[in-house]
Design an enzyme around this catalytic site. Sequence first.
Site, PDB file in Angstrom:
ATOM      1  N   HIS A 134      31.027  24.538  50.463  1.00 56.26           N
ATOM      2  CA  HIS A 134      32.325  23.775  51.046  1.00 56.26           C
ATOM      3  C   HIS A 134      31.804  22.587  51.751  1.00 56.26           C
ATOM      4  O   HIS A 134      30.904  22.477  52.300  1.00 56.26           O
ATOM      5  CB  HIS A 134      33.070  24.524  52.003  1.00 56.26           C
ATOM      6  CG  HIS A 134      33.918  25.757  51.180  1.00 56.26           C
ATOM      7  ND1 HIS A 134      35.075  26.512  51.571  1.00 56.26           N
ATOM      8  CD2 HIS A 134      33.834  26.280  49.723  1.00 56.26           C
ATOM      9  CE1 HIS A 134      35.397  27.439  50.778  1.00 56.26           C
ATOM     10  NE2 HIS A 134      34.671  27.391  49.522  1.00 56.26           N
ATOM     11  N   GLU A 176      32.841  21.282  54.705  1.00 56.58           N
ATOM     12  CA  GLU A 176      32.647  21.658  56.006  1.00 56.58           C
ATOM     13  C   GLU A 176      31.272  22.193  56.026  1.00 56.58           C
ATOM     14  O   GLU A 176      30.574  21.999  57.103  1.00 56.58           O
ATOM     15  CB  GLU A 176      33.569  22.514  56.485  1.00 56.58           C
ATOM     16  CG  GLU A 176      35.108  22.045  56.610  1.00 56.58           C
ATOM     17  CD  GLU A 176      35.910  22.544  55.089  1.00 56.58           C
ATOM     18  OE1 GLU A 176      37.212  22.926  55.491  1.00 56.58           O
ATOM     19  OE2 GLU A 176      35.344  22.602  54.184  1.00 56.58           O
ATOM     20  N   CYS A 224      34.914  28.535  56.681  1.00 52.26           N
ATOM     21  CA  CYS A 224      34.620  27.373  57.349  1.00 52.26           C
ATOM     22  C   CYS A 224      35.231  27.175  58.731  1.00 52.26           C
ATOM     23  O   CYS A 224      34.698  26.324  59.672  1.00 52.26           O
ATOM     24  CB  CYS A 224      35.325  26.099  56.679  1.00 52.26           C
ATOM     25  SG  CYS A 224      34.394  25.991  54.685  1.00 52.26           S
ATOM     26  N   CYS A 240      39.087  26.984  55.083  1.00 52.58           N
ATOM     27  CA  CYS A 240      39.271  28.068  54.899  1.00 52.58           C
ATOM     28  C   CYS A 240      38.937  28.945  56.180  1.00 52.58           C
ATOM     29  O   CYS A 240      38.377  28.176  57.030  1.00 52.58           O
ATOM     30  CB  CYS A 240      38.566  28.684  53.567  1.00 52.58           C
ATOM     31  SG  CYS A 240      36.756  28.619  53.821  1.00 52.58           S
TER      32      CYS A 240
END
Length: 174
Positions: A91, A93, A120, A117
């Site tokens: 991801h 992040e 993250c 999410c």
Amino acid sequence: MSSTTNVRKDWDTYFMDIAYMVSTRSRCTRRHVGAVLVQGKKLLGTAYNGAPSGVPDCSEAGCMIAEQYELAVVDGVEQMVKKERCIRTIHAEQNLLLFTDRIDREGSTVYVTDQPCWTCANMLANSGVQEIIYHRAYPKDSDKVNWLMEQKGLAFRHMTGYVPPDQTAGITAP
């Protein structure tokens, strides 16, 4: 020259625009996400979602979908809800945290195109950042993530009314 061309963007819009431009580097076929790290008004890092370097990405090898089931309350009734997530990509992040230094993150702000999410959000909550600003909601984990941010005392803002740059219109998959 019209008076609107002299209007300067506010800092939140400026940095979110950059996050959206960064997201154009993603090759994920499901969602393009960009993230930027800012300390004061200084840009310290950018990242987007994608497969690890040197590994085929979703556009080359397809999504690697993992199914999970989670107990959730839907309309006041507990039920098992199926969630599907692509696990091929790192991801945005996560990449941002991998490629920035802890010292730079202390007290900083992360601008991210999409609400983090759960995974993250956990990582960001423990990373030293003090504020997370996002544009698109991610309802799958929203309640848990909002609870976590409140528990950690982190500023967590949804940029409602924000309009991404025209150049990113074709890559902002739902």
